[in-house]
Design a protein around this motif. Structure first.
Motif, PDB file in Angstrom:
ATOM      1  N   TYR A 119       0.841  -1.207   0.000  1.00  0.00           N
ATOM      2  CA  TYR A 119       0.000   0.000   0.000  1.00  0.00           C
ATOM      3  C   TYR A 119       0.874   1.255   0.000  1.00  0.00           C
ATOM      4  O   TYR A 119       0.749   2.123  -0.866  1.00  0.00           O
ATOM      5  CB  TYR A 119      -0.941  -0.008   1.220  1.00  0.00           C
ATOM      6  N   ILE A 123       1.645   4.184  -3.313  1.00  0.00           N
ATOM      7  CA  ILE A 123       1.013   5.521  -3.290  1.00  0.00           C
ATOM      8  C   ILE A 123       1.547   6.436  -4.400  1.00  0.00           C
ATOM      9  O   ILE A 123       0.769   6.959  -5.188  1.00  0.00           O
ATOM     10  CB  ILE A 123       1.156   6.195  -1.896  1.00  0.00           C
ATOM     11  N   PRO A 124       2.878   6.617  -4.499  1.00  0.00           N
ATOM     12  CA  PRO A 124       3.327   7.605  -5.506  1.00  0.00           C
ATOM     13  C   PRO A 124       3.242   7.142  -6.952  1.00  0.00           C
ATOM     14  O   PRO A 124       3.461   7.941  -7.850  1.00  0.00           O
ATOM     15  CB  PRO A 124       4.792   7.872  -5.108  1.00  0.00           C
ATOM     16  N   HIS A 128      -4.739   5.668  -7.544  1.00  0.00           N
ATOM     17  CA  HIS A 128      -5.296   5.426  -6.208  1.00  0.00           C
ATOM     18  C   HIS A 128      -4.977   3.991  -5.819  1.00  0.00           C
ATOM     19  O   HIS A 128      -4.660   3.172  -6.683  1.00  0.00           O
ATOM     20  CB  HIS A 128      -6.815   5.657  -6.209  1.00  0.00           C
ATOM     21  N   ASN A 129      -5.056   3.705  -4.520  1.00  0.00           N
ATOM     22  CA  ASN A 129      -4.784   2.334  -4.076  1.00  0.00           C
ATOM     23  C   ASN A 129      -5.651   1.988  -2.877  1.00  0.00           C
ATOM     24  O   ASN A 129      -6.153   2.873  -2.183  1.00  0.00           O
ATOM     25  CB  ASN A 129      -3.293   2.158  -3.772  1.00  0.00           C
TER      26      ASN A 129
END
Lengths: 558, 99
Positions: A119, A123-124, A128-129
């Motif tokens: 997760y 992110i970058p 979205h995650n």
């Protein structure tokens, strides 16, 4: 009311979303998902040989269809191996839904076997995650993942599902509707009026198109707009297929490896209509010296792109197809004779560096030859390096989603797995993959996947026994200090590829148009091997960090 | 000292949201001077205040933030900077050490 596990629920949601092919690799924490997948009647699984391969196979499908494609990996190394393919999708705005297994929820944060913070790590590099906390949540998370991946500016979404969530049993009353894309932002009518007025009053306008035009499927409208206004069109690397190569208003790709006259035309324009481009440094050169005298109309679906690197005289937030369809009726039909004659004179004074003829004498001539022999509907993928730029400069593109290349991230190893994905998504089309020996080695394991599914791809391997673009930069900008970019041992690609079960056509032994025709007519995976001198360069070239008017080479017709 | 302002952000309250927000700043080498975060209403949302320098990149940061799926609202409110000034006296006391 149906009882099912989280894994079964996930597979049902993917089926309902219309997914028919998934690329991936099983491992400890995604085995419940694989068990459920084995019982799916509509989804075919493509077993990749490395998760990066699986990610790029999914990208090949997504780039070909424009719809989200799915890849599947286990936790830990499975997830870390996916990272490059996800980052590549983020930079080129490709819709992906990446599903990873995760260690069981009670073990998260304990440094369990094959645990990594998927997760946090994603992110970058994602749009979205999600880290799914319960099987019930899958009913909202999976459709959300698809909605986000395909809405507005597309991108990759990652869904991390712990193993215990996959085996948790839930009762499902009703499945949610399959996700659809959000409506794009509504374009302000005043922006349309202002843009039309700016275009109509410009005497030297240029239409600059990029990947956003391909994503919006606005290529036909772009062509019509250019023709109506007699406005020359330049393209970024990602937008090369928007306008046919031989169209009279096509002035070619701009930037680092542009033709001289293209960059000079940009210097002379008084208005840039920039559509679906992001003012990347490879396109603009030193950005504050990029067309300093031109006004800019910047059309993009992503608000962040407007004014990011160059403040636009007019920024239009919207879907390019929508904007152009509203703008087109307001555009005056004008010949703009003086401007087009000036461009003609530029072209005559600084003739095209890329060869006009096809043949075997140089990689560029050969790329032309392959393009002339291949069907117009062929899909072209590349890896990253000299061959990529040569293909960009010379392939006779005809339009649409024909051109799949790693533009933003510039990932070596992209070409082969993306070609496999493209062939799976468009089984009726020929897929060409132009590659180099440096790049092919980076995902060579997928040669096995290609054979297993007998995909209709031809890899054209330009073998110069080195990392060509590095070699060129060391020669030009490091006083010829060639270091760590040559491969001293000549690999026998013919034997290697045959060992994987590929058809092989070796132009080192014999080259004629007839042999190339036969190779391209071969059904299933086939290699065309072409040895290339290390001294073949990519020219012209703007030195990194310089303004686009500073170009090396390209004053003669090669 | 550069002029400061406060970004007032309403977000979905869950474990990863702070990483999403701060990641936007760290990967652009944009310094966040101070952070306040409290759950609001029923705890389904949180309100985050970020004390930042008011420079030319702020508008781009706010646009980037609006793109985050977990962000509902973003506004810049310079009048909230005084809240951080008031906290300075509290934060400047020595930390209590457990013997």
């Amino acid at each position: 009311m149906q009882k099912m596990t989280g894994a079964e629920c996930t597979v049902r949601l993917l089926e309902r979303q219309g997914i028919t092919t998934i690329a991936g690799i099983p491992g400890g924490t995604n085995l419940p998902l694989y068990d459920a997948l084995s019982r799916s009647e509509t989804i075919t699984h493509i077993l990749a040989r490395h998760e990066q391969g699986a990610g790029f196979i999914a990208q090949g499908m997504a780039r070909t269809t424009g719809k989200p494609a799915v890849c599947l990996a286990t936790s830990g190394p499975g997830a870390t191996n996916l990272v490059t393919a996800i980052a590549d999708a983020k930079l080129d705005s490709v819709p992906l839904v990446c599903i990873t297994g995760q260690v069981p929820t009670p073990l998260i944060g304990t440094d369990a076997f094959q645990e990594v913070d998927t997760y946090g790590m994603s992110i970058p590099i994602t749009k979205h995650n999600f880290l799914v906390r319960s099987a019930q949540d899958l009913l909202t998370v999976i459709p959300e993942a698809f909605r986000i991946a395909m809405s507005c500016r597309p991108g990759p979404v990652l869904v991390d599902i712990p193993r215990d969530v996959q085996v948790e049993e839930i009762a499902v009353d009703a499945f949610p509707l399959p996700a659809s894309a959000d409506a794009p932002p509504v374009v302000a009518q005043s922006d349309i009026e202002k843009a039309a007025q700016m275009i109509n009053s410009a005497s030297r306008p240029v239409l600059w198109v990029g990947g956003g035009v391909v994503a919006a499927q606005a290529d036909a409208l772009c062509k019509e707009m250019a023709e109506t206004a007699s406005m020359p069109v330049t393209m970024t690397l990602m937008g090369l297929s928007v306008i046919p190569r031989d169209h009279e208003l096509n002035i070619g790709m701009l930037g680092m490896h542009a033709e001289r006259y293209t960059n000079m035309a940009m210097e002379g324009c008084d208005l840039i209509v920039a559509a679906g481009v992001r003012f990347d440094d490879r396109a603009t050169g030193k950005v504050n010296e990029f067309c300093p005298n031109a006004k800019v109309i910047h059309i993009d679906i992503d608000h962040c792109e407007l004014d990011k690197l160059r403040s636009a005289s007019l920024g239009i937030l919207g879907d390019i197809k929508d904007v152009f369809s509203k703008l087109l009726p307001k555009i005056d039909s004008k010949p703009r004779k003086e401007w087009n004659e000036y461009l003609g004179a530029l072209k005559a004074a600084f003739p095209q560096h890329a060869p006009m003829e096809s043949g075997f004498e140089s990689p560029q001539k050969f790329i032309r030859l392959v393009g002339e022999i291949a069907d117009d509907s062929a899909i072209v993928t590349t890896d990253v390096g000299k061959h990529q730029m040569w293909t960009a400069q010379s392939y006779p593109f005809t339009g649409g989603r024909q051109w799949l290349t790693s533009g933003g991230l510039g990932t070596m190893g992209f070409g082969l797995p993306v070609a496999i994905g493209a062939a799976l998504a468009a089984p009726d089309k020929k897929v060409l993959c132009f590659s180099g020996d440096g790049s092919l080695l980076m995902n060579i394991q997928e040669l096995a996947t290609a054979v297993e599914h007998n995909v209709n791809i031809t890899v054209i391997l330009f073998n110069n026994q080195c990392l060509g673009l590095v070699h060129q930069q060391q020669e030009l900008f490091f006083e010829g200090n060639i270091f760590s970019c040559e491969y001293p041992v000549a690999l026998d690609y013919v034997t290697i590829l045959r060992g994987f079960g590929w058809h092989v056509c070796d132009l080192a032994e014999d080259c004629s148009e007839e042999i190339v025709r036969q190779a391209l007519a071969t059904e299933g995976p086939c290699l065309i091997h072409m040895p290339v001198s290390r001294d073949e360069k990519v020219l012209p070239m703007v030195p990194p960090g310089a303004a686009n008017r500073v170009m090396i080479g390209g004053d003669s017709n090669g | 000292m550069a002029k400061r302002t406060v970004l007032d952000i309403l977000v979905k309250n869950h474990a990863g949201v702070m990483a999403h927000i701060t990641g936007l700043f760290s990967r652009r080498a944009f310094n966040v001077e101070a952070i306040l975060c409290l759950p609001v209403a029923d705890g389904a949302t949180s309100r985050i205040w970020l004390l930042v320098n008011e420079d030319g990149r702020l508008e781009q940061m706010m646009r980037q933030m609006r793109k985050l799926q977990d962000v509902y609202e973003v506004a810049a409110c310079s009048e909230y900077t005084s809240v951080f000034s008031d906290l300075t006296s509290v934060m400047n006391t020595e930390m209590e050490t457990v013997e």
